[in-house]
Design a protein around this motif. Sequence first.
Motif, mmCIF file in Angstrom:
data_model
loop_
_atom_site.group_PDB
_atom_site.id
_atom_site.type_symbol
_atom_site.label_atom_id
_atom_site.label_comp_id
_atom_site.label_asym_id
_atom_site.label_seq_id
_atom_site.Cartn_x
_atom_site.Cartn_y
_atom_site.Cartn_z
ATOM 1 N N GLU A 6 0.823 -1.199 0.000
ATOM 2 C CA GLU A 6 0.000 0.000 0.000
ATOM 3 C C GLU A 6 0.866 1.261 0.000
ATOM 4 O O GLU A 6 1.964 1.262 0.555
ATOM 5 N N SER A 7 0.328 2.320 -0.589
ATOM 6 C CA SER A 7 1.010 3.616 -0.558
ATOM 7 C C SER A 7 -0.017 4.718 -0.793
ATOM 8 O O SER A 7 -1.161 4.443 -1.167
ATOM 9 N N GLY A 9 -0.960 7.282 1.446
ATOM 10 C CA GLY A 9 -1.601 7.927 2.579
ATOM 11 C C GLY A 9 -0.945 9.257 2.919
ATOM 12 O O GLY A 9 0.045 9.653 2.312
ATOM 13 N N LEU A 20 -5.166 6.416 -2.593
ATOM 14 C CA LEU A 20 -4.320 5.314 -2.159
ATOM 15 C C LEU A 20 -4.069 4.366 -3.322
ATOM 16 O O LEU A 20 -4.914 4.212 -4.211
ATOM 17 N N CYS A 22 -2.429 0.337 -4.329
ATOM 18 C CA CYS A 22 -2.105 -0.992 -3.839
ATOM 19 C C CYS A 22 -1.507 -1.788 -4.992
ATOM 20 O O CYS A 22 -2.188 -2.066 -5.978
ATOM 21 N N THR A 118 -0.999 1.939 4.991
ATOM 22 C CA THR A 118 -0.640 3.338 4.778
ATOM 23 C C THR A 118 -1.537 4.208 5.652
ATOM 24 O O THR A 118 -2.758 4.020 5.679
ATOM 25 N N GLN A 119 -0.928 5.125 6.377
ATOM 26 C CA GLN A 119 -1.650 5.947 7.351
ATOM 27 C C GLN A 119 -2.395 7.079 6.656
ATOM 28 O O GLN A 119 -1.809 7.820 5.854
#
Length: 124
Positions: A6-7, A9, A20, A22, A118-119
Amino acid sequence: QVQLVESGGGLAQAGGSLRLSCKASGRTFRSYGLGWFRQAPGKEREFVAAISLSGTRTTYVESVKERFTISKDGAKNTMYLQMNNLKPGDTAVYYCNAGTILTSGVLGDLIASWGQGTQVTVSS
């Protein structure tokens, strides 16, 4: 061991947007439905959205309908979650996984290990 990455955020203000991403292996992308989950502090991980293997069916948890859009790009083996009109309640770590959309609409029969996620933090 199957794992997706994941990325995307970050920090957004209420009413703002984030997208986001994935990334999956080609085999995973071509064989399974994909979906997003999230876990807020002190809460259990919950289903957010899913897209079927064919891409013709999408499902969402009620709280994100009309605000979030799930999609995928076969050329990049990547799934996306476009999040608009963000609310502080959307603050969570977001995870993606692969599996099958169940009759309930939730992505189940998951086949991947959970990644780091990812936050997403939404300020009021």
